[in-house]
Structures are given as structure tokens and as C-alpha cells.
Design an enzyme around this catalytic site. Structure first.
Site, PDB file in Angstrom:
ATOM      1  N   LYS A  44       0.769  -1.104   0.018  1.00  0.00           N
ATOM      2  CA  LYS A  44       0.114  -0.118   0.019  1.00  0.00           C
ATOM      3  C   LYS A  44       1.032   1.221   0.053  1.00  0.00           C
ATOM      4  CE  LYS A  44      -0.424  -0.012   5.039  1.00  0.00           C
ATOM      5  NZ  LYS A  44      -1.442  -0.143   6.166  1.00  0.00           N
ATOM      6  N   TYR A 271      13.919  31.466   2.866  1.00  0.00           N
ATOM      7  CA  TYR A 271      12.532  32.311   3.449  1.00  0.00           C
ATOM      8  C   TYR A 271      12.741  32.788   4.608  1.00  0.00           C
ATOM      9  CZ  TYR A 271       9.992  31.003  -1.011  1.00  0.00           C
ATOM     10  OH  TYR A 271       9.684  30.893  -2.441  1.00  0.00           O
TER      11      TYR A 271
END
EC number: 5.1.1.1
Length: 377
Positions: A44, A271
Site C-alpha cells: 500500500k 525564506y
């Protein structure tokens, strides 16, 4: 998302390591318990970020079946030639049952109410329900999906029989099999065992063992071992419990330096201008960011360049991050984010520890934008 094949950032998956992890588990269980349960590979979440298709294809001859989280993952496996049994571990939208029937995909029945919704479908009469195999999920203490009483389980069996379906299995999932304290684990095991003993009949498969249970609680292994985290060479407990047999981490994460510069004392990077150079600093740029699953909290951690640890400085951006270099290096110099370089090594557990999370999350977050490269296939 389309893989960025023209970017040097890539996850390298060693398929031989995955195969060896399966073989080593089989040897361990045979010596420990003297049993040979069926191994179902859990692929999965895109094979825990390793690539479900290639992992399944490589493991196909070593396992008896596969486990996925949803119907679309099962469809993907079938469309790429996987013909062995596939169990969808969660409930699906009842209206989509016909897809599972047509593709011979085994479904989880999470409740009697869900099966009643299936029984009420107008389209059910047009299906050969004998091809619909199902496993009942038991909620023994995980608290997500599943029945909590033997009466509900037996009602599901009875309704399944009435609808002509194949009651193929029953299972549960342990919440704390990877922890030192076993109180919750033992409580769940007792509840599940008692419920199974009260069934009107035993199905072909009774299973409760995930990777952690198979490693540290081998007595829980019944008809199926659902091999997940350990399949990929990862310790399900992180570092809380030692492995009981040899596993090899299958994934490494590599990139390159795409830009190098020297910034003066006082200059900022990233940033928010959080990083301020305390002296002239050599800065390298690496093309990976939080859009790739290399999250913003990796600032302050390190990567390996030329066998040396190089700190990640400034905020990790969406597509790029910056590192402090010990010397000016050529563009194209290799950068190791997970893996070995010289005498140094970064494991998935190391990354998880820095983030305050688990190794599962680290690999599952690696986005499809990162190219997967397979070796030893």
C-alpha cells in the site's frame, strides 16, 4: 504527479534487498516457530514509497498474495500483471463491489451495516458473487474499522452465505506490537482469539500478524504474515526494539549540487531570512524540497557530500534546499540524503528521529515527483 526524470534527485530501490528481506523472514520464522505461513506483501501507499508495481513484480514469486489500502491500488496491481490474491485492507464504497468481483480482488468487510449496503445494491443480482471473497475485520482495540462482537461477525458470515459470497478470512491489527509494553497487545490478542473461537465456522485464513507482531510476537502468526515495514528493510519499532533477524534497507535517496556560491558574513539564506552567516560561508543548492516530501523541518539536519556531513541551512523550500559546504565543490557533486557515503551513513530512522516521527512516514512522504530507479531487478 509526473516523475522529474530530468532532475538529479532520485530514490534508488534495491530490489535484491527486498527479496532478501522476505527470504530472511521466512528463515527466521521456520527456525523460531517451525511453521511456514503464507507471506502477503503489503504494498500500500505506493509500496511505502518504494514503488508498488516494481516491488510487487520483484516479490511475486516469493509471496502468496498482496495487501493494499484501497481498491485503486488493487486495480493498479492487476493492470500490471499481478494475478495473485490481493486483499484490500479497508472498506470500499459499496457501489464499487462489481469492480472487485470482476478483478477477483478480496475485500474487507468492516461491519454488518456495510455488507447490508452491498446486499441492497440493484447491481448485485448481475454479479457472480461466488467470485467475491471477503475477510472480516475485527476491531480488537485499534479503534478504526471492524466488528467488536462475535455476534456481528457471525451475522456477516450468515449474510455473506445468503448472498453467495466466499467467507475467506478474518483478521485484526495490533496497535502496539512494536512497543516494549505488551499490555495493550495482549488485550487485543485475547479479544481476537476469543472472537475467532466463537465463530460459526473458521475461514481459510485467520491472521493478525503484521511486521512487528511477526518479529517480536511470533506466536501470533497464523495463516498469513502481512509483511510491511520489514519488507523494505525498516525496523517497525524504529529504535525501541532490536531486530531479531537481518534486514537491509532497500531505499537510498540521492541528488547533486546544482549551484555553489560564497556568501559574506551577515548574508541571509532562505525564506524568512532565518539563516544569517556568521562568517563567509560556502553554500550549495540541492534540488529537493517539501513538494518532494523532504519537509521543512529538515532544516538543521545534514546530508553527506564527499563523505562529510553538511548541515542543511535556511528553510527548506518547495523545490530546493541549501547546505553549508566545507569547500567549494563542482556542480554535479553527489549528495546523499539517505544512504552511505564513505564512512558516513544516514538511515531512514535517522531522518525520522530528527523529525520526531516514524520511518514509515519518511518513506511514504517521498512524492511521485522523485524519480525511482531500480537496481538488482
Amino acid at each position: 504527479m509526473k516523475p522529474s526524470t530530468h532532475r538529479p534527485t532520485q530514490a534508488v530501490i534495491d530490489l535484491a534487498a527486498i527479496r532478501a528481506n522476505i527470504e530472511n523472514f521466512k528463515t527466521y520464522i521456520a527456525k523460531k516457530n517451525g511453521i511456514t505461513p503464507e507471506i502477503w506483501a503489503v504494498v500500500k501507499a505506493n509500496g511505502y514509497g518504494h514503488g508498488a508495481i516494481r516491488v510487487a513484480q520483484s516479490a511475486d514469486d516469493l509471496v502468496s498474495g498482496f495487501c493494499v489500502s484501497n481498491l485503486d491500488e488493487a486495480i493498479e496491481l492487476r493492470s500490471h500483471g499481478i494475478v495473485k490474491p490481493i486483499l484490500v485492507l479497508s472498506g470500499i464504497v459499496p457501489d464499487d463491489v462489481h469492480i472487485a468481483v470482476n478483478l477477483r480482488v478480496t475485500l474487507t468487510v468492516p461491519s454488518l451495516d456495510w455488507l447490508k449496503m452491498v446486499a441492497a445494491l440493484d447491481t448485485l443480482k448481475d454479479l457472480d458473487t461466488s467470485h467475491l471473497k471477503f475477510h472480516i475485520k475485527v476491531d480488537s482495540g485499534m479503534g478504526r474499522i471492524g466488528v467488536t462482537s462475535v455476534d456481528e461477525a457471525n451475522d456477516i458470515i450468515a449474510l455473506g452465505d445468503k448472498l453467495g459470497m466466499d467467507f475467506d478470512g478474518i483478521f485484526t491489527h495490533f496497535a502496539t506490537a512494536d512497543e516494549v509494553n505488551t499490555d495493550q497487545f495482549l488485550s487485543q490478542k485475547t479479544m481476537f482469539d476469543e472472537l475467532v473461537n466463537g465463530l460459526t465456522r473458521r475461514p481459510r485464513f485467520v491472521h493478525s500478524s503484521n511486521s512487528a507482531a511477526g518479529i517480536w510476537h511470533t506466536e501470533t502468526i497464523q495463516d498469513i504474515e502481512r509483511l510491511g515495514d520489514a519488507l523494505y528493510g525498516l525496523n517497525p519499532s524504529g529504535t525501541a526494539l532490536d531486530m531479531t533477524y537481518k534486514i537491509t534497507q532497500a531505499l537510498t535517496l540521492k541528488s547533486e549540487l546544482t549551484h555553489i556560491k560564497i556568501i559574506p558574513e551577515g548574508a541571509t539564506v532562505g525564506y524568512g531570512a532565518d539563516f544569517v552567516a556568521s562568517k563567509d560561508t560556502i553554500v550549495g543548492t540541492v534540488p529537493i524540497g517539501y513538494a518532494d516530501g523532504w519537509t521543512r523541518d529538515m532544516t538543521g539536519f545534514y546530508v553527506l557530500v564527499d563523505g562529510q556531513k553538511c548541515q542543511i541551512i535556511g528553510r527548506v523550500s518547495m523545490d530546493q534546499m541549501t547546505i553549508r559546504l566545507p569547500e567549494r565543490l563542482p556542480i554535479g557533486t553527489k549528495v546523499t540524503l539517505i544512504g552511505e557515503d564513505g564512512a558516513e551513513k544516514i538511515t531512514v530512522n535517522d531522518v525520522a528521529a530528527h523529525r520526531g516521527t516514524i520511518n514509515y512516514e519518511v518513506v511514504c512522504l517521498l512524492s511521485d515527483r522523485i524519480k525511482r530507479k531500480y537496481t538488482n531487478g
